[in-house]
Motif scaffolding. Structure first.
Motif, PDB file in Angstrom:
ATOM      1  N   ALA A   1     -58.133  -4.096 -18.397  1.00  0.00           N
ATOM      2  CA  ALA A   1     -57.893  -3.584 -16.832  1.00  0.00           C
ATOM      3  C   ALA A   1     -56.263  -3.392 -16.699  1.00  0.00           C
ATOM      4  CB  ALA A   1     -58.563  -4.658 -15.866  1.00  0.00           C
ATOM      5  N   HIS A   2     -55.432  -3.895 -17.233  1.00  0.00           N
ATOM      6  CA  HIS A   2     -53.982  -3.853 -17.139  1.00  0.00           C
ATOM      7  C   HIS A   2     -53.380  -2.718 -17.765  1.00  0.00           C
ATOM      8  CE1 HIS A   2     -54.665  -8.107 -15.781  1.00  0.00           C
ATOM      9  NE2 HIS A   2     -53.303  -7.913 -15.336  1.00  0.00           N
ATOM     10  N   ILE A   3     -54.061  -1.874 -18.381  1.00  0.00           N
ATOM     11  CA  ILE A   3     -53.722  -1.081 -19.734  1.00  0.00           C
ATOM     12  C   ILE A   3     -54.346   0.611 -19.370  1.00  0.00           C
ATOM     13  CG2 ILE A   3     -53.270  -0.195 -22.076  1.00  0.00           C
ATOM     14  CD1 ILE A   3     -53.680  -3.205 -22.663  1.00  0.00           C
ATOM     15  N   SER A   4     -53.412   1.334 -19.081  1.00  0.00           N
ATOM     16  CA  SER A   4     -54.125   2.737 -19.072  1.00  0.00           C
ATOM     17  C   SER A   4     -53.540   3.573 -20.556  1.00  0.00           C
ATOM     18  CB  SER A   4     -53.198   3.753 -18.115  1.00  0.00           C
ATOM     19  OG  SER A   4     -53.539   3.405 -16.846  1.00  0.00           O
ATOM     20  N   TYR A   5     -54.545   4.048 -21.028  1.00  0.00           N
ATOM     21  CA  TYR A   5     -54.317   4.407 -22.636  1.00  0.00           C
ATOM     22  C   TYR A   5     -54.436   6.145 -22.305  1.00  0.00           C
ATOM     23  CZ  TYR A   5     -55.368   6.018 -27.304  1.00  0.00           C
ATOM     24  OH  TYR A   5     -55.369   6.543 -28.564  1.00  0.00           O
ATOM     25  N   LEU A   6     -53.238   6.611 -23.150  1.00  0.00           N
ATOM     26  CA  LEU A   6     -53.081   8.095 -23.167  1.00  0.00           C
ATOM     27  C   LEU A   6     -52.978   8.556 -24.431  1.00  0.00           C
ATOM     28  CD1 LEU A   6     -52.759  10.677 -21.243  1.00  0.00           C
ATOM     29  CD2 LEU A   6     -50.292  10.122 -21.280  1.00  0.00           C
TER      30      LEU A   6
END
Length: 125
Positions: free
Chosen positions: A30-35
């Protein structure tokens, strides 16, 4: 290791000041956006693509990011804005435009960590 697919053999990984071992995988992620390199565009509109990562879309932030990343220059965007259709898997978009749309999605999540997997590999002018 950051996404908790593997445990570290030595050292420690912290997220939000807490050891990842103390957090559930769901809390860490939930703390991470993955691109990823391929941004995963769906058949639909800009709005639908952006909302994948940000339910409850901020009506001002999303268009501002699209403009900031040059996506407002696309043919038809001036008329339709967030309702502009991107077609199946973003077929009407260049690789760079698909990547920038995925970047908008990641930035709108406002996570403290953005994990980048060569997100600029397809960017064009």
């Amino acid at each position: 290791m950051l996404l908790c697919f593997y445990d570290p053999c030595s050292g420690e990984i912290t997220v939000g000041g807490r050891l990842v071992e103390e957090l559930s995988r769901q809390d860490v992620r939930a703390h991470i956006s993955y691109l990823p390199q391929n941004g995963g565009i769906i058949d639909g509109t800009f709005r639908e693509n952006v909302e994948i990562g940000s339910p409850g879309l901020d009506e001002k932030a999303a268009p501002a990011l699209l403009t900031g990343l040059g996506l407002d220059a696309l043919n038809g965007f001036a008329d339709k804005g967030m309702a502009l259709d991107v077609s199946e898997q973003g077929a009407h978009l260049s690789g760079g435009e698909r990547q920038r749309l995925a970047l908008v999605r990641a930035l709108l999540r406002q996570t403290p960590i953005i994990l980048l997997d060569e997100p600029t590999s397809s960017l064009d002018g």
